[in-house]
Scaffold this motif. Sequence first.
Motif: not given
Length: 1019
Positions: A141, A143-144, A442, A591, A665, A906, A910
Motif C-alpha cells: 500500500d 499510502n503507508r 497510517f 483500505n 487511504g 485508487n 500505483n
Amino acid sequence: MDSNKKYWKGLEELNKTPEFVELNKNEFAEPIPIEDVLTGGGLGGRTPRRDFLKALGFGVGAVTLAACQKVPVHKSIPYLIKPEDVVPGVPNYYTSTYEGNAILVKTREGRPIKIEGNPNDLLSKGGVSAQAQASVLDLYDVNRLKNPLKDGADLSWNGVDEFVKAELAAIKASGKAIRIITSTISSPSSLAVIADFVTQFPTTKHINYDAVSYTGIIQANQNSFGKAVLPHYNFDKADVIVSFGADFLGTWISPEEFTRQYVQNRNSKSLQNKKMSRHIQFETGMSLTGSNADVRIPIKPSEEGPALIALYNAVSGSTLPGTKKLSNSNAEKAIAIVSKELIAAKGKALVVAGSNDVATQVLVNAINSLLGSYGTTIDLENPSYQYAGNDAEFVEFVNELNRGEVGAVFFLNANPVYDYFKSQDVVNGLKKTRLKVSFSNFSDETASLCNVIAPASYYLESWGDNNALEGYYTIQQPAINPVYDTREAEHSFLVWSDNATKDYYSYVKNNWDKNLLAKGGLSGQSGWESLLQTGFVKVADKPAGSYTFSRDLNAVAQTILDHSTALTTDGGKFEVQLYQSVAMRDGKRANNPWLQELPDPVSKVTWDNYAAMSPSDMKKLGYQGGDVIKVDANGYSVTLPVLSQPGQTQGTISVAVGYGRTKVGPVGINVGKNAFPFFSLRNGTFQTSAVAVLTSTGENSPLAQTQTHHSIEGRNSIIKEATFTEYLKNPAAGSGKEGGDHKDYNENSLFWQKYDHPQYNWVMAIDLNACTGCGACVVACNAENNVPVVGKDEVRRRREMHWIRIDRYYSFNDNGETSVTKETEIAKLEDLDHVKVVYQPMLCQHCEHAPCETVCPVLATVHSSEGLNHMAYNRCVGTRYCANNCPYKVRRFNWFNYWNDSRFDNYLNNEHTQLVLNPDVTTRFRGVMEKCSMCIQRIQAGKLKAKIEKRSLKDGDIKMACQQTCSANAIVFGNSNDPDSEVSKALRSERTYYVLEELNVQPGVGYQTKIRNISELEA
C-alpha cells in the motif's frame, strides 16, 4: 425433496421486477462506449510513458531494494528450503503467523505475493480467511507512512527516540500515569517487552481494547467459575449446536477454526458414516452462520434474553422469576423442541451466544453446565487468548484522560477515535495529554491526533510470535526487509526503556531460547532453525477440569429482562443490531480493495454498508432498495441506504460496523458510514443493540450488488438438496438419481468430438454441505491469478471480474409457487422471513462439450488433452460469443486495462501495488475474455517438480488456490484418471450431480447435494 422447488438469488429475480427483466434481456451489461473507443479514454492502447516511468520509478525501487538487501544478518529460514537456494522463477515459502494461525508466505524474487495456510496449523489445518489472503496486498500500500512523524513533520528515528525518552523521563518524574492501549496482544514476546517497559516506568498500565469486544464472555466465566478466560469451543464434538446471534462461521472469535470443526460432522465423510450434527440459529439479521443452519429462527435483540431464559427453564425443569411467555410464537415453539434435543445430546451439546452482556453469558454458562458441555464441547483449561479486551478498563482510561491524569499514551493497533462509541471523549482527553504516540502505518483517526507517529513495520516485515490458544505457539518471521523506514513497535519500546536488548529479533530469539523452545522439545540454534521451518510448537493439552455452576440466577434473569424491556420498541421505532461483515470486520483493513470488492456472503453488496430491513417492513414503510434513511439512536444519527433482506426479523434493522473511515487511504475513505457510535455501555461492557427512529430522506443511493448479475433463468437443476432423513433412506436422495434410472448424458454428440485424456483429466468436486459461502476462495483467486478490482461504479454496471463467485440461492420452506402475486403478496412477504439459503461456488466448468469452444471465430478458447478449457489471450478479439454461449455465465469480459488505467489509481494502479502480481500469470489487457484457468500455473509447477524429483505426480501434489484456502475442505481437485484420487472418490459419491447436465455440455466440476438435518421444527 421436491424436484420442482424453486430457487432465486434476489427479490428482483423472485418478483421479476421490470428493471431485472430489462437487464436480463441482454447477455452483456452494456456495449463498449463508442466515445471511449474513439478517444482512447484511458481504456487501453499504449501505456503512457508517464505511467511506464512511474511503474519503474522510486516506488518499485524501494520494494526491490527491500527484497534484495543482504541485511538483516539474522536471516529468516524458508519453509524446507535453505535461504541461499533462491532461484529466479522458483518461489520460496516462509513460515509466519496471522492472528495466531500458522501460515506460509510465498515469495518470488524476494517479494511476498501470496498467503497460504500452513497445512499443519492447529486451528484451520491450512485454511486461510479472506482477511488473511488480502493482507499481502497491504504490504504494498503506497499510502503507508514512509517514516516517523513528529507534529506532522518528518523526523529521523534518532530524533524520535531522543524526544520520546526525554518526555518519558519528565513524565516519570511528575508521577503521572502512562498508558499503553492495544488491541488484544497474544504474543508472548510482545507481552514480555511491555512488562519490561512497565518495570522501567512503574506508572504504566497495559490495557487491551477491542473494538468488537468479548469482555462479556470473559467476565461471565470469572463470575461463574472463577476463571476470567475466553473458552476454547469444540464444535466438532457437538451433535447439537444452538447459537443465539453468534456468527461463529463468519466473524465470531475464531471462524476459520470453527468452520473446520463444524463441517467435520456435516461433510461427505460424516454423512457416509450416517452422522450429521444439528444446528439451530436464533438471530436478528441473516448472518453467514444463520444461513448455514439447519433451522433458523428470526428474533429481535430484545427477544434474545427472554428466549435464553425460556431455554434454561426448559432444560432445568425450573422457572426463573419474572419469566414471561415469549411474544414470538415461532421462538416459543422452537425452544420447546430444541431443549429436548439438547437434553438428549447431553455431553455432546453446545449453546453459544454472540452477546457481550455479562448476565446473558452467565445464563448461557448455566445452560451449558446443565448439558455437561464443560470438558467436552467447551474447554476452560486450554482457553483462547485471541481476545482479551477489557471494556471497563478502557472506559476508565478515557475518564483518566479527561481528568488530566495521563501523561503519556501509546496506541498500538488501536484506533479508538474511530471505533470507540464516545470518540469525542477520547479526542478531548488527548488534548490534556503531554505525550501521545501511535504506531500506526497510517495517519489514521487516532494517529493524526498524536504528536508522534512511529510507524510499525508490517507483519510480513517483522519478527514476532503468537499464542492464540493455551499451549500453541506460532512464530513470525519477515519475508521481506522493511519497504519503508519503519521498525517494530516492540523495538521502539526496547529503545525507549533502555532495555539491555536493543533489537527485537534478539529479544524474540532469547525469549524462545529461555521459555518456549523447550515446550516443543527443542533447544539451541538447531531448535531455533527447526522452529523457523515448522512454524510452531504445541504443548500437550491440559486435562479437562470439572466445573460446578452454583451462581444464583434470580438477579441474572432480572438483569436480562430489564435489558430486554429497555430494547423493546413502540411507536414505530426499530431495534438496531450491529454486526461485523465477513469482509470488513472492524474496519482496520478498510483500505484494502480486495476486501471492499468481496461481495457480502448474504446480501452480495460490495463497497458499502447499509440498513438491512425485512421485505415486510420495506413494504409497510414504502421503501425501495437503495432509499436513504436517517437512523437516530443513542444520540447519534447517520444516513444509510436500505436493503430488503429476506430473513431479517421484522421490526429490526442490521447495520455493519467497520465502514465510514475518515482518515485512511483513498480506497477506504468515506466508504459507507460509521456505525460504532451506536454502541452503548451497559453493566461494564459494550452493547451492540439499540432502539432507533427511522426517517426517510427522499434520496436514493443504489447499492453495488452482485447477487443477480448472472441469472441462470430459474433452471431447477442447479441446486440439489435433500433432508438427512431422506439421505439415510437413500444416499442418492435429491441428486436426481434416486430411482436408479438417471439419464446418462455422456453419450457422444454430433457437435463435439470425444477427447482422449491419456495421462491426466483434471476435474473438481465441490461439497455443498461443506461450503459455508465465506468467500475466502474469491480473494485467494484474486491473489493467485492477478484478478483486478474494478470499483463500486463498475460493479454496479455488472462488470466485476472475479473468476470464482459464490452464488447464494434462496428458497421457501414449502415447495409451493415462488412468484409473488397480488393475491398472495402478504403471505409471501411473511414467507420471506423464513427463507432457506444454499451457497454454490461457481467457476468455469471446463466442459468436455464446451459450448464456448464451438463459437469462437479465432480459436481463442480451446480444449486441452488434459480436460481443461484454455484461453489464448493473444488470440482473443473480444467478440464475447463464448460468454453468450456459456450456460454458467462464468466468463468475464475485460472492459478496461485495470492494472494500468489511471481511473483505477485508487485501487490497483500505483507503483507498489503491482508488485503483488504473480509473475506466473499473465495480466490481461482490455478487450479480452478471461475466466478460471484451474490455476494452470500450479498444475505445470506440480508436474515440473515431480519430473525434477524423477517420480510420478501424486494425488494432492497440486492444489488450486480456492481449494487450498478453504478451511471447510469443500473443494477437491485432481486427476480423474486415477481411480484412487480424492476427486475420483468424491465424484463417485451417490450425492454427486452436475449443474445443467441435461444440456450435455459434460462439465468437469461435480457437486454433492446439500443435506439439511431438519426435524419437527420444520413441521
